[in-house]
Design a protein around this motif. Structure first.
Motif, PDB file in Angstrom:
ATOM      1  N   MET A 136       8.928 -24.686 -22.705  1.00 52.86           N
ATOM      2  CA  MET A 136       7.539 -24.298 -22.518  1.00 52.86           C
ATOM      3  C   MET A 136       7.445 -22.777 -22.443  1.00 52.86           C
ATOM      4  N   ILE A 137       6.566 -22.241 -23.211  1.00 49.35           N
ATOM      5  CA  ILE A 137       6.374 -20.794 -23.238  1.00 49.35           C
ATOM      6  C   ILE A 137       5.015 -20.494 -22.634  1.00 49.35           C
ATOM      7  N   SER A 138       4.987 -19.567 -21.681  1.00 48.84           N
ATOM      8  CA  SER A 138       3.714 -19.197 -21.062  1.00 48.84           C
ATOM      9  C   SER A 138       3.539 -17.686 -21.108  1.00 48.84           C
ATOM     10  N   PHE A 139       2.281 -17.277 -21.084  1.00 50.77           N
ATOM     11  CA  PHE A 139       1.921 -15.868 -21.136  1.00 50.77           C
ATOM     12  C   PHE A 139       1.086 -15.546 -19.903  1.00 50.77           C
ATOM     13  N   ASN A 140       1.498 -14.504 -19.201  1.00 48.82           N
ATOM     14  CA  ASN A 140       0.828 -14.080 -17.973  1.00 48.82           C
ATOM     15  C   ASN A 140       0.472 -12.610 -18.103  1.00 48.82           C
ATOM     16  N   TYR A 141      -0.621 -12.234 -17.481  1.00 46.10           N
ATOM     17  CA  TYR A 141      -1.132 -10.870 -17.646  1.00 46.10           C
ATOM     18  C   TYR A 141      -1.362 -10.213 -16.296  1.00 46.10           C
ATOM     19  N   GLU A 142      -0.701  -9.064 -16.110  1.00 42.61           N
ATOM     20  CA  GLU A 142      -0.866  -8.269 -14.894  1.00 42.61           C
ATOM     21  C   GLU A 142      -1.653  -6.998 -15.198  1.00 42.61           C
ATOM     22  N   ASN A 143      -2.212  -6.933 -16.392  1.00 45.24           N
ATOM     23  CA  ASN A 143      -3.060  -5.797 -16.789  1.00 45.24           C
ATOM     24  C   ASN A 143      -4.199  -6.338 -17.651  1.00 45.24           C
ATOM     25  N   ASP A 144      -4.899  -5.466 -18.342  1.00 42.32           N
ATOM     26  CA  ASP A 144      -6.065  -5.922 -19.113  1.00 42.32           C
ATOM     27  C   ASP A 144      -5.717  -6.333 -20.539  1.00 42.32           C
ATOM     28  N   PHE A 145      -4.443  -6.392 -20.864  1.00 37.93           N
ATOM     29  CA  PHE A 145      -4.001  -6.824 -22.190  1.00 37.93           C
ATOM     30  C   PHE A 145      -4.031  -8.351 -22.289  1.00 37.93           C
ATOM     31  N   GLU A 146      -4.334  -8.851 -23.491  1.00 34.91           N
ATOM     32  CA  GLU A 146      -4.209 -10.281 -23.762  1.00 34.91           C
ATOM     33  C   GLU A 146      -3.791 -10.480 -25.205  1.00 34.91           C
ATOM     34  N   LEU A 147      -2.870 -11.404 -25.448  1.00 35.92           N
ATOM     35  CA  LEU A 147      -2.482 -11.728 -26.817  1.00 35.92           C
ATOM     36  C   LEU A 147      -3.694 -12.285 -27.559  1.00 35.92           C
TER      37      LEU A 147
ATOM     38  N   ASN B 121       8.705 -17.361 -19.611  1.00 40.89           N
ATOM     39  CA  ASN B 121       7.469 -16.743 -19.128  1.00 40.89           C
ATOM     40  C   ASN B 121       7.431 -15.293 -19.568  1.00 40.89           C
ATOM     41  N   TYR B 122       6.414 -14.945 -20.337  1.00 36.25           N
ATOM     42  CA  TYR B 122       6.154 -13.554 -20.685  1.00 36.25           C
ATOM     43  C   TYR B 122       5.144 -13.024 -19.682  1.00 36.25           C
ATOM     44  N   ILE B 123       5.450 -11.864 -19.105  1.00 35.33           N
ATOM     45  CA  ILE B 123       4.540 -11.215 -18.176  1.00 35.33           C
ATOM     46  C   ILE B 123       4.216  -9.835 -18.758  1.00 35.33           C
ATOM     47  N   PHE B 124       2.976  -9.657 -19.179  1.00 34.63           N
ATOM     48  CA  PHE B 124       2.539  -8.384 -19.740  1.00 34.63           C
ATOM     49  C   PHE B 124       1.953  -7.542 -18.610  1.00 34.63           C
ATOM     50  N   CYS B 125       2.380  -6.275 -18.546  1.00 32.47           N
ATOM     51  CA  CYS B 125       1.994  -5.439 -17.413  1.00 32.47           C
ATOM     52  C   CYS B 125       1.896  -3.982 -17.855  1.00 32.47           C
ATOM     53  N   ASN B 126       1.656  -3.101 -16.888  1.00 32.45           N
ATOM     54  CA  ASN B 126       1.607  -1.670 -17.180  1.00 32.45           C
ATOM     55  C   ASN B 126       2.916  -1.013 -16.732  1.00 32.45           C
ATOM     56  N   ASP B 127       3.044   0.285 -16.992  1.00 30.49           N
ATOM     57  CA  ASP B 127       4.266   1.021 -16.659  1.00 30.49           C
ATOM     58  C   ASP B 127       4.609   0.949 -15.177  1.00 30.49           C
ATOM     59  N   ASP B 128       3.610   1.161 -14.320  1.00 31.24           N
ATOM     60  CA  ASP B 128       3.868   1.184 -12.875  1.00 31.24           C
ATOM     61  C   ASP B 128       4.426  -0.149 -12.388  1.00 31.24           C
TER      62      ASP B 128
ATOM     63  N   TRP C 173       5.695 -19.105 -32.744  1.00 30.58           N
ATOM     64  CA  TRP C 173       6.674 -18.153 -33.282  1.00 30.58           C
ATOM     65  C   TRP C 173       7.903 -18.054 -32.384  1.00 30.58           C
ATOM     66  N   ILE C 174       7.703 -17.929 -31.087  1.00 36.11           N
ATOM     67  CA  ILE C 174       8.836 -17.834 -30.159  1.00 36.11           C
ATOM     68  C   ILE C 174       9.665 -19.115 -30.228  1.00 36.11           C
ATOM     69  N   SER C 175       9.004 -20.255 -30.296  1.00 36.13           N
ATOM     70  CA  SER C 175       9.711 -21.534 -30.433  1.00 36.13           C
ATOM     71  C   SER C 175      10.550 -21.550 -31.714  1.00 36.13           C
TER      72      SER C 175
ATOM     73  N   LEU D 277      20.184 -24.120 -23.403  1.00 34.40           N
ATOM     74  CA  LEU D 277      18.809 -24.218 -22.908  1.00 34.40           C
ATOM     75  C   LEU D 277      18.333 -22.820 -22.520  1.00 34.40           C
ATOM     76  N   ILE D 278      17.415 -22.288 -23.317  1.00 36.16           N
ATOM     77  CA  ILE D 278      16.948 -20.907 -23.165  1.00 36.16           C
ATOM     78  C   ILE D 278      15.769 -20.852 -22.195  1.00 36.16           C
ATOM     79  N   SER D 279      15.946 -20.098 -21.101  1.00 38.87           N
ATOM     80  CA  SER D 279      14.902 -19.938 -20.086  1.00 38.87           C
ATOM     81  C   SER D 279      14.964 -18.540 -19.500  1.00 38.87           C
ATOM     82  N   GLY D 280      13.806 -18.041 -19.055  1.00 42.05           N
ATOM     83  CA  GLY D 280      13.798 -16.747 -18.399  1.00 42.05           C
ATOM     84  C   GLY D 280      12.411 -16.159 -18.273  1.00 42.05           C
ATOM     85  N   ASP D 281      12.368 -15.030 -17.584  1.00 43.31           N
ATOM     86  CA  ASP D 281      11.145 -14.255 -17.402  1.00 43.31           C
ATOM     87  C   ASP D 281      11.297 -12.944 -18.166  1.00 43.31           C
TER      88      ASP D 281
END
Length: 139
Positions: free
Chosen positions: A1-12, A37-44, A21-23, A72-76
């Motif tokens: 399972m691939i998930s996308f999380n956002y800690e900034n104002d970016f969105e795929l 889990n992909y976590i998109f964030c800013n520099d700070d 594609w990742i699959s 079995l490929i897993s990670g953040d």
């Protein structure tokens, strides 16, 4: 399972397309998809992670935490979209292209590819290009 999380104002723009594609990248390496889990964030945000977990007080575009077991490929995968934007300018490529490179890079680490030596970097870059080519504009 691939998930996308956002800690900034970016969105795929199209999460389903990126997920497919990742699959496909994982499948093309004869690995099994676990939880990624992909976590998109800013520099700070990413700098804080870099200091806290890796004791590196430097900006980076990606930090990945590999929880893979065997095939079995897993990670953040934490990605600073600010760094990706700056790198895209530096490398004279579109933001979307650089983002795909970084997204593929994280998964390729989980598949066993390294980037510590010059030879490793050359193999990693070739694999990134190969995997970017798997991204289909029209599905």
């Amino acid at each position: 399972m691939i998930s996308f999380n956002y800690e900034n104002d970016f969105e795929l723009p199209d999460e389903a397309k990126y997920e497919e594609w990742i699959s496909e990248i994982i499948d093309s390496e004869d690995k099994t998809e676990g939880e990624i889990n992909y976590i998109f964030c800013n520099d700070d945000y990413l700098l804080e992670k870099n200091i806290e977990f890796l004791n590196h007080d430097t900006l980076t575009d990606i930090i990945s935490f590999d929880y893979s077991m065997g095939n079995l490929i897993s990670g953040d995968i934490f990605i600073s979209t600010e760094r990706v934007k700056d790198n895209a300018i530096d490398f004279n490529v579109a933001f979307e292209e650089e983002l795909k490179r970084v997204m593929a890079h994280g998964v390729l680490h989980y598949c066993g590819y390294k980037d510590k030596t010059e030879d490793d970097v050359a193999v990693m870059r070739a694999k990134e290009e190969e995997k970017i080519a798997l991204f289909h504009v029209e599905q």
